[in-house]
Write a protein that holds these residues in place. Structure first.
Motif, PDB file in Angstrom:
ATOM      1  N   LYS A  20      30.651  32.686  35.080  1.00 13.95           N
ATOM      2  CA  LYS A  20      30.576  32.169  33.759  1.00 13.95           C
ATOM      3  C   LYS A  20      29.041  31.947  33.470  1.00 13.95           C
ATOM      4  O   LYS A  20      28.490  31.000  33.165  1.00 13.95           O
ATOM      5  CB  LYS A  20      30.950  31.077  33.528  1.00 13.95           C
ATOM      6  CG  LYS A  20      32.845  31.127  33.455  1.00 13.95           C
ATOM      7  CD  LYS A  20      33.250  29.709  33.432  1.00 13.95           C
ATOM      8  CE  LYS A  20      34.909  29.775  33.596  1.00 13.95           C
ATOM      9  NZ  LYS A  20      35.679  28.346  33.345  1.00 13.95           N
ATOM     10  N   ASP A  41      27.329  32.321  30.968  1.00 16.62           N
ATOM     11  CA  ASP A  41      26.808  31.696  29.817  1.00 16.62           C
ATOM     12  C   ASP A  41      27.337  30.130  29.549  1.00 16.62           C
ATOM     13  O   ASP A  41      27.048  29.468  28.537  1.00 16.62           O
ATOM     14  CB  ASP A  41      27.658  32.365  28.474  1.00 16.62           C
ATOM     15  CG  ASP A  41      27.170  33.671  28.200  1.00 16.62           C
ATOM     16  OD1 ASP A  41      26.095  34.076  28.707  1.00 16.62           O
ATOM     17  OD2 ASP A  41      27.835  34.627  27.698  1.00 16.62           O
ATOM     18  N   SER A  62      29.205  24.749  26.886  1.00 15.84           N
ATOM     19  CA  SER A  62      28.384  26.009  26.093  1.00 15.84           C
ATOM     20  C   SER A  62      26.927  25.357  25.726  1.00 15.84           C
ATOM     21  O   SER A  62      26.901  23.931  25.698  1.00 15.84           O
ATOM     22  CB  SER A  62      29.030  26.386  24.806  1.00 15.84           C
ATOM     23  OG  SER A  62      29.223  25.270  23.979  1.00 15.84           O
ATOM     24  N   ASP A  63      25.924  26.006  25.200  1.00 14.87           N
ATOM     25  CA  ASP A  63      24.613  25.776  25.056  1.00 14.87           C
ATOM     26  C   ASP A  63      24.963  24.649  23.922  1.00 14.87           C
ATOM     27  O   ASP A  63      24.323  23.473  23.458  1.00 14.87           O
ATOM     28  CB  ASP A  63      23.817  26.491  24.325  1.00 14.87           C
ATOM     29  CG  ASP A  63      23.323  27.715  25.450  1.00 14.87           C
ATOM     30  OD1 ASP A  63      23.095  26.975  26.549  1.00 14.87           O
ATOM     31  OD2 ASP A  63      22.892  28.793  25.163  1.00 14.87           O
TER      32      ASP A  63
END
Length: 144
Positions: free
Chosen positions: A95, A97, A120-121
């Motif tokens: 993963k 990302d 996530s970001d």
């Protein structure tokens, strides 16, 4: 009669029960999170779950942690239950990302809490804020 009040009552009872399971720290009441707890052989494994069942963050409390922070991976500074700490960057190979953060908190009973999260970001800041809002029982954590 609407099923909503009954469902809300059951969710409140489940949240109260989940808060008391094992030695998981206290979650903020407004977080909407509940603990999933498993314990064995002097170790406690706690996962803070969202309403949809996904993991917001997790922690492992034991005398030794499998996580060994490396200064070069240091990311955000923070505070958990009165203790200054650093989050360390990690990765999940399948993963790329996903942002991974881990930290260690020493408990007065000699054990260590290894706390981790994956986000996530866009979710990273909120996930860190939620993890940093946990409170360990007063008998387990002294302020520094």
């Amino acid at each position: 009669m609407s099923a909503l009040p009954v469902l809300a009552g059951l969710m409140f009872a489940a949240n109260a029960q989940a808060q008391d399971q094992g030695t998981c720290p206290q979650l903020p009441a407004s977080s909407g999170l509940v603990w999933e707890y498993k314990g064995s052989g002097g170790a406690d494994f706690c996962r803070a779950l969202r309403e949809d069942g996904s993991e917001a963050f997790g922690l492992y409390i034991a005398s030794k942690s499998p996580f060994s922070p490396k200064r070069g991976n240091r990311a955000e500074a923070g505070m958990i239950d009165g203790q200054s700490m650093y989050w360390y960057k990690g990765e999940v190979a399948i993963k790329p990302d996903v942002q991974v953060r881990e930290t260690l908190i020493e408990l007065p009973d000699g054990r260590t809490a290894h706390i981790w999260l994956q986000a996530s970001d866009a979710q990273l800041g909120n996930s860190i804020m939620l993890a940093q809002s946990i409170r360990f029982p007063a008998t387990r954590l002294s302020s520094k």
